[in-house]
Design an enzyme around this catalytic site. Structure first.
Site, PDB file in Angstrom:
ATOM      1  N   ASP A   8       0.873  -1.168   0.000  1.00  0.00           N
ATOM      2  CA  ASP A   8       0.000   0.000   0.000  1.00  0.00           C
ATOM      3  C   ASP A   8       0.916   1.226   0.000  1.00  0.00           C
ATOM      4  O   ASP A   8       2.053   1.147  -0.488  1.00  0.00           O
ATOM      5  CB  ASP A   8      -0.932  -0.048   1.219  1.00  0.00           C
ATOM      6  CG  ASP A   8      -2.235   0.705   0.951  1.00  0.00           C
ATOM      7  OD1 ASP A   8      -2.286   1.482  -0.004  1.00  0.00           O
ATOM      8  OD2 ASP A   8      -3.200   0.529   1.717  1.00  0.00           O
ATOM      9  N   GLU A  10       0.139   4.398   2.422  1.00  0.00           N
ATOM     10  CA  GLU A  10      -0.053   5.377   3.504  1.00  0.00           C
ATOM     11  C   GLU A  10       0.791   5.070   4.729  1.00  0.00           C
ATOM     12  O   GLU A  10       0.854   5.888   5.646  1.00  0.00           O
ATOM     13  CB  GLU A  10      -1.536   5.454   3.872  1.00  0.00           C
ATOM     14  CG  GLU A  10      -2.422   6.094   2.798  1.00  0.00           C
ATOM     15  CD  GLU A  10      -2.923   5.097   1.757  1.00  0.00           C
ATOM     16  OE1 GLU A  10      -2.494   3.923   1.797  1.00  0.00           O
ATOM     17  OE2 GLU A  10      -3.729   5.500   0.889  1.00  0.00           O
ATOM     18  N   HIS A  60      -1.977  -0.023  -4.290  1.00  0.00           N
ATOM     19  CA  HIS A  60      -2.371   1.335  -3.908  1.00  0.00           C
ATOM     20  C   HIS A  60      -2.956   2.124  -5.077  1.00  0.00           C
ATOM     21  O   HIS A  60      -2.347   2.221  -6.144  1.00  0.00           O
ATOM     22  CB  HIS A  60      -1.168   2.086  -3.336  1.00  0.00           C
ATOM     23  CG  HIS A  60      -1.467   3.538  -3.059  1.00  0.00           C
ATOM     24  ND1 HIS A  60      -2.320   3.926  -2.045  1.00  0.00           N
ATOM     25  CD2 HIS A  60      -1.071   4.669  -3.681  1.00  0.00           C
ATOM     26  CE1 HIS A  60      -2.415   5.246  -2.044  1.00  0.00           C
ATOM     27  NE2 HIS A  60      -1.678   5.725  -3.037  1.00  0.00           N
ATOM     28  N   HIS A 104      -1.460   0.821   6.738  1.00  0.00           N
ATOM     29  CA  HIS A 104      -1.911   1.919   7.606  1.00  0.00           C
ATOM     30  C   HIS A 104      -3.003   1.423   8.533  1.00  0.00           C
ATOM     31  O   HIS A 104      -3.551   0.328   8.328  1.00  0.00           O
ATOM     32  CB  HIS A 104      -2.441   3.062   6.727  1.00  0.00           C
ATOM     33  CG  HIS A 104      -3.436   2.547   5.732  1.00  0.00           C
ATOM     34  ND1 HIS A 104      -4.749   2.319   6.061  1.00  0.00           N
ATOM     35  CD2 HIS A 104      -3.287   2.152   4.449  1.00  0.00           C
ATOM     36  CE1 HIS A 104      -5.372   1.820   5.012  1.00  0.00           C
ATOM     37  NE2 HIS A 104      -4.505   1.694   4.014  1.00  0.00           N
ATOM     38  N   HIS A 115      -7.930   4.400   7.068  1.00  0.00           N
ATOM     39  CA  HIS A 115      -9.100   4.011   6.275  1.00  0.00           C
ATOM     40  C   HIS A 115      -9.107   2.493   6.142  1.00  0.00           C
ATOM     41  O   HIS A 115      -8.101   1.842   6.422  1.00  0.00           O
ATOM     42  CB  HIS A 115      -9.107   4.671   4.887  1.00  0.00           C
ATOM     43  CG  HIS A 115      -7.974   4.267   3.998  1.00  0.00           C
ATOM     44  ND1 HIS A 115      -6.698   4.765   4.141  1.00  0.00           N
ATOM     45  CD2 HIS A 115      -7.916   3.396   2.974  1.00  0.00           C
ATOM     46  CE1 HIS A 115      -5.912   4.230   3.234  1.00  0.00           C
ATOM     47  NE2 HIS A 115      -6.617   3.384   2.505  1.00  0.00           N
ATOM     48  N   GLU A 134      -6.855  -3.248   6.668  1.00  0.00           N
ATOM     49  CA  GLU A 134      -6.767  -3.964   5.393  1.00  0.00           C
ATOM     50  C   GLU A 134      -5.926  -5.233   5.506  1.00  0.00           C
ATOM     51  O   GLU A 134      -6.195  -6.227   4.816  1.00  0.00           O
ATOM     52  CB  GLU A 134      -6.221  -3.011   4.327  1.00  0.00           C
ATOM     53  CG  GLU A 134      -7.241  -1.907   4.025  1.00  0.00           C
ATOM     54  CD  GLU A 134      -6.691  -0.745   3.217  1.00  0.00           C
ATOM     55  OE1 GLU A 134      -5.507  -0.793   2.812  1.00  0.00           O
ATOM     56  OE2 GLU A 134      -7.435   0.221   2.998  1.00  0.00           O
TER      57      GLU A 134
HETATM   58 ZN   LIG Z   1      -4.986   1.200   2.075  1.00  0.00          ZN
END
Ligand SMILES: [Zn+2]
Length: 275
Positions: A8, A10, A60, A104, A115, A134
């Site tokens: 990802d 973040e 991402h 993240h 998120h 996630e």
């Molecule tokens: Zn993500």
């Protein structure tokens, strides 16, 4: 040993704002450069730990964040849109371990850029009652194929949330939360050293690691932001609505649970845009 790496963005040291994560601005390009260096550190660490082949799945945004010829150790590269298994595309039972890079915190956590898949749709997600980001959701695919998740890198919350669901996973914390749009990051050089060292250690002992300990049937419980999102999500096979804004994706087939979740995320995207 084949290693699968899902990245990802973040959770990268020095990345604190959406402006650094999306788009064509110089700031976004600089963000991608920071991420590439962390990904390469993980690839190099994996090779030092015994990986014979590394497959990188770009997870991402538009999922084509890297110049393919700048990836370390001749890693092969899965990139681009509409991948059926999204953040886990390419994984199967031939792999020895999974690494999650630059992850993240979950949407409701005190974590930078928090998120869970779609921040406009998902308010909270839980696996058998345990709040998950996630990593925990993506680990459904790893559990399905019987592949251990051995490393997570990113901010502290992403690592702690992953450890709760997968005890024994190695983690490399590269930044601490200050606010959703602020963090205290390691210097990128230090972050890369930490990721490389931890990846080496994680892969070196991966053959004795176990797949994510998810029971069958598993239950992925998702609270969504409004009732229209919840209604549309029930159009997907395998989704049960147990409250106005409460959904359950459950079953023995962990891959189907993950696919139903991804389908619901995709299907509700346009509804989630409506304020
Ligand atoms: Zn993500």
């Amino acid at each position: 040993m084949k290693i699968f790496l899902s990245t990802d963005m973040e959770g990268t040291a020095g990345v604190v704002d959406w402006e650094q994560c999306v788009g064509d601005s110089p700031e976004a390009a600089a963000g991608r450069k920071l991420l590439l260096a962390e990904v390469n550190a993980a690839i190099e660490g994996a090779v030092e730990g015994g990986a014979t082949e590394v497959v990188l799945n770009d997870s991402h945004y538009y999922m084509r964040n890297f110049p393919a010829d700048e990836l370390a150790a001749q890693a092969s590269y899965i990139s681009g849109s509409h991948k059926p298994l999204y953040m886990m595309q390419g994984l199967d039972s031939s792999f020895g371990a999974v690494l999650f890079i630059s992850y993240h915190g979950s949407v409701g956590a005190c974590a930078g850029l928090s998120h869970t898949y779609n921040p406009r749709a998902v308010v909270e997600a839980r696996i058998n009652g345990v709040v998950t980001g996630e990593a925990g959701i993506n680990a459904l695919v790893a559990a399905h194929y019987g592949v251990p998740v051995v490393l997570v890198t990113g901010d502290r919350v992403a690592c702690e949330e992953t450890e709760k669901l997968m005890p024994g996973v190695h983690s490399a914390v590269v930044k601490e939360h200050v606010s959703r749009l602020a963090a205290h990051s390691l210097h990128p050089v230090k972050a890369r050293e930490l990721i490389r060292d931890t990846a080496r250690q994680a892969v070196a002992v991966a053959s004795s690691a176990s797949p994510p300990p998810y029971p069958r049937p598993v239950s992925l419980e998702v609270s969504v932001r409004n009732t229209d999102i919840a209604e549309a999500a029930t159009w997907v096979r395998g989704v049960e609505r147990v409250g106005d804004r409460e959904l359950v994706f459950a079953g023995d087939d962990l891959l189907s649970v993950y696919q139903s979740f991804c389908a619901a995320i995709l299907l509700t995207r346009s509804i989630a845009e409506v304020v």
